[in-house]
Design a protein around this motif. Structure first.
Motif, PDB file in Angstrom:
ATOM      1  N   ASN A 195      10.325   8.438   3.583  1.00 15.04           N
ATOM      2  CA  ASN A 195      10.359   6.867   3.250  1.00 15.04           C
ATOM      3  C   ASN A 195      10.028   5.848   4.314  1.00 15.04           C
ATOM      4  N   SER A 234       8.527   3.487   7.040  1.00 14.41           N
ATOM      5  CA  SER A 234       7.356   2.301   7.015  1.00 14.41           C
ATOM      6  C   SER A 234       6.957   1.987   8.406  1.00 14.41           C
ATOM      7  N   LEU A 275      -4.823  -2.677   5.720  1.00 12.44           N
ATOM      8  CA  LEU A 275      -3.706  -1.610   4.930  1.00 12.44           C
ATOM      9  C   LEU A 275      -2.503  -1.435   5.674  1.00 12.44           C
ATOM     10  N   ASP A 276      -1.436  -1.386   5.241  1.00 10.98           N
ATOM     11  CA  ASP A 276      -0.204  -1.353   6.145  1.00 10.98           C
ATOM     12  C   ASP A 276       0.147   0.145   6.355  1.00 10.98           C
ATOM     13  N   THR A 322      -5.157   4.311  -1.135  1.00 11.39           N
ATOM     14  CA  THR A 322      -4.367   3.406  -1.791  1.00 11.39           C
ATOM     15  C   THR A 322      -3.736   3.954  -2.983  1.00 11.39           C
ATOM     16  N   GLU A 323      -4.296   4.842  -3.527  1.00 11.96           N
ATOM     17  CA  GLU A 323      -3.804   5.501  -4.708  1.00 11.96           C
ATOM     18  C   GLU A 323      -2.542   6.460  -4.289  1.00 11.96           C
ATOM     19  N   MET A 329      -0.779   6.193  -1.478  1.00 13.28           N
ATOM     20  CA  MET A 329       0.508   5.269  -0.620  1.00 13.28           C
ATOM     21  C   MET A 329       1.150   4.641  -1.803  1.00 13.28           C
ATOM     22  N   THR A 330       0.509   4.416  -3.006  1.00 13.19           N
ATOM     23  CA  THR A 330       1.335   3.654  -4.085  1.00 13.19           C
ATOM     24  C   THR A 330       1.897   4.664  -5.161  1.00 13.19           C
ATOM     25  N   ASN A 331       1.820   5.941  -4.754  1.00 10.41           N
ATOM     26  CA  ASN A 331       2.395   6.891  -5.874  1.00 10.41           C
ATOM     27  C   ASN A 331       3.216   8.225  -4.951  1.00 10.41           C
ATOM     28  N   PRO A 332       4.188   7.757  -4.619  1.00 11.39           N
ATOM     29  CA  PRO A 332       5.304   8.528  -3.899  1.00 11.39           C
ATOM     30  C   PRO A 332       5.403  10.101  -4.623  1.00 11.39           C
TER      31      PRO A 332
END
Length: 410
Positions: free
Chosen positions: A225, A227, A253-254, A357-358, A360-363
């Motif tokens: 986790n 960043s 994108l970050d 993106t999928e 990145m947003t779904n750990p």
């Protein structure tokens, strides 16, 4: 000095003395001679970080009493690696001949050693004609091993009707139809070869690339986790790897991108990183043994290639428990089971971006895929499984029998 070995061996061949020598010599029970890819050397393997990975299976074969010889395109600098390859004979261009002369006369120059071999094996299609000529000259069994089809790479670069494709298919057809066995890394390649070149399926076997799952494994101390999300990709910097599309996908994108490798597109990629303002690290070429460290520092591994054989770095990343993204092309889609042990995507920047993106947003999905990726590699590509297939192939050609208790040492 460069003429002396050629003059010597021409006299032997013209006087038919070499035939008499072959008739008097008896090969060892099993002696495997590996012909390197055309132009490849042990030094190149070392410089590109591949040395340890490529030689390990042959070191293990030695433990079963199999004698191994490497036939390389390097010069005397290849002999420096003798200490790292105890018991393996290195045949190289020790005469300092021009590369084209050495390549042409390689089977004759190394005849005193090749006559002792039981089986000749190619590493890839380029350079395999020297192995084929040697097999005919010395009446040896030959295994045509290839990890990718040069005709498919030519098709991607030049189009299906191009002269490059026609030349590549002619070379492949001659090799596969002449070989005692053809070894490929995927079922897709097996199907292409059988159908395109009319080779019986029983003569084309699949032995995938291996992963040392004790080296490539998840790091329990890995910091989670952090960043930003860190994405890793490994490979040659060329058009086939489709890295420009990846860099366009990452714009705004970050993320942080780790690029391991080198190649002719490095300057172009560096400029694209600046234009798109991407946080990226160009880490250069790394030894295979150091890759687990970089993979375990990453959150996602991506392989956006336009074409693949059986990508080693992809399965190594999976062995480290990383969620992976791969382009939906032959070779990769035989490894990635979409939404189970990884994500498949198209090769455009928009499709690559959507997959990233999928994840990145779904750990939760990332963790699930990473766990399944590790288990899939352990069940299909671990070293013991792949080496068992290699031993079975050598048994089939040579008639040798490797005791089951010896195999259990794996």
């Amino acid at each position: 000095q460069s003429r002396s070995p050629l003059t010597f061996w021409r006299k032997i061949v013209s006087g038919n003395q070499i035939i008499l020598r072959i008739a008097d010599l008896k090969p060892t029970p099993l002696h495997l001679a590996l012909f390197f890819t055309g132009g490849m050397s042990l030094k190149t393997w070392n410089d590109t970080g591949l040395f340890d990975r490529e030689v390990l299976p042959y070191r293990l074969l030695q433990s079963y009493g199999i004698k191994v010889t490497f036939v390389t395109y390097g010069d005397t600098r290849d002999l420096v690696y003798s200490d790292k390859l105890p018991g393996i004979k290195i045949l190289c261009n020790q005469w300092g001949l021009p590369p084209h002369v050495y390549r042409r006369w390689l089977p004759v120059l190394h005849a005193p050693h090749l006559v002792h071999a039981t089986i000749l094996k190619t590493h890839q299609v380029p350079g395999a004609d020297r192995a084929l000529w040697s097999a005919r000259l010395f009446n040896k069994k030959i295994v045509a091993r290839c990890g990718y089809l040069i005709s498919e790479i030519a098709r991607q670069a030049s189009g299906i009707a191009s002269p490059e494709v026609m030349a590549a298919r002619k070379k492949e057809g001659k090799l596969f139809s002449s070989a005692d066995l053809t070894v490929v890394t995927t079922g897709a390649m097996q199907q292409i070869i059988c159908e395109r070149y009319q080779i019986p399926e029983k003569n084309v076997i699949v032995i995938p690339n291996y992963v040392d799952i004790d080296l490539f494994k998840p790091d329990c101390n890995k910091t989670k986790n952090h960043s930003p999300i860190r994405i890793c990709t490994i490979g040659r910097f060329n058009k086939v790897k489709n890295l420009l599309a990846l860099l366009d996908a990452l714009k705004d994108l970050d993320i942080e991108l780790l690029l391991i490798g080198d190649g002719e597109m490095r300057d172009e990629l560096t400029e694209k990183v600046k234009v798109n303002q991407i946080r990226a690290q160009f880490l250069g070429t790394k030894p295979n043994s150091e890759l687990p460290c970089f993979l375990n520092q990453s959150d996602i591994y991506i392989q956006p290639s336009l074409i693949e054989g059986h990508p080693k770095t992809l399965i190594e990343a999976m062995a480290c428990g990383l969620p992976v993204i791969g382009s939906n092309v032959a070779g990769t889609r035989e490894i990635i089971k979409d939404r189970q042990n990884g994500l498949l995507c198209g090769t455009s920047s928009n499709e690559i971006r959507a997959a990233i993106t999928e994840l990145m947003t779904n750990p939760g999905l990332m963790e699930q895929m990473g766990n399944q990726a590790r288990e899939y590699v352990k069940s299909n590509f671990s070293l013991d499984i792949v080496l068992e297939k290699e031993l079975s192939m050598l048994e089939r050609l040579s008639g040798a029998d490797f005791p089951s208790q010896a195999r259990r040492r794996l």
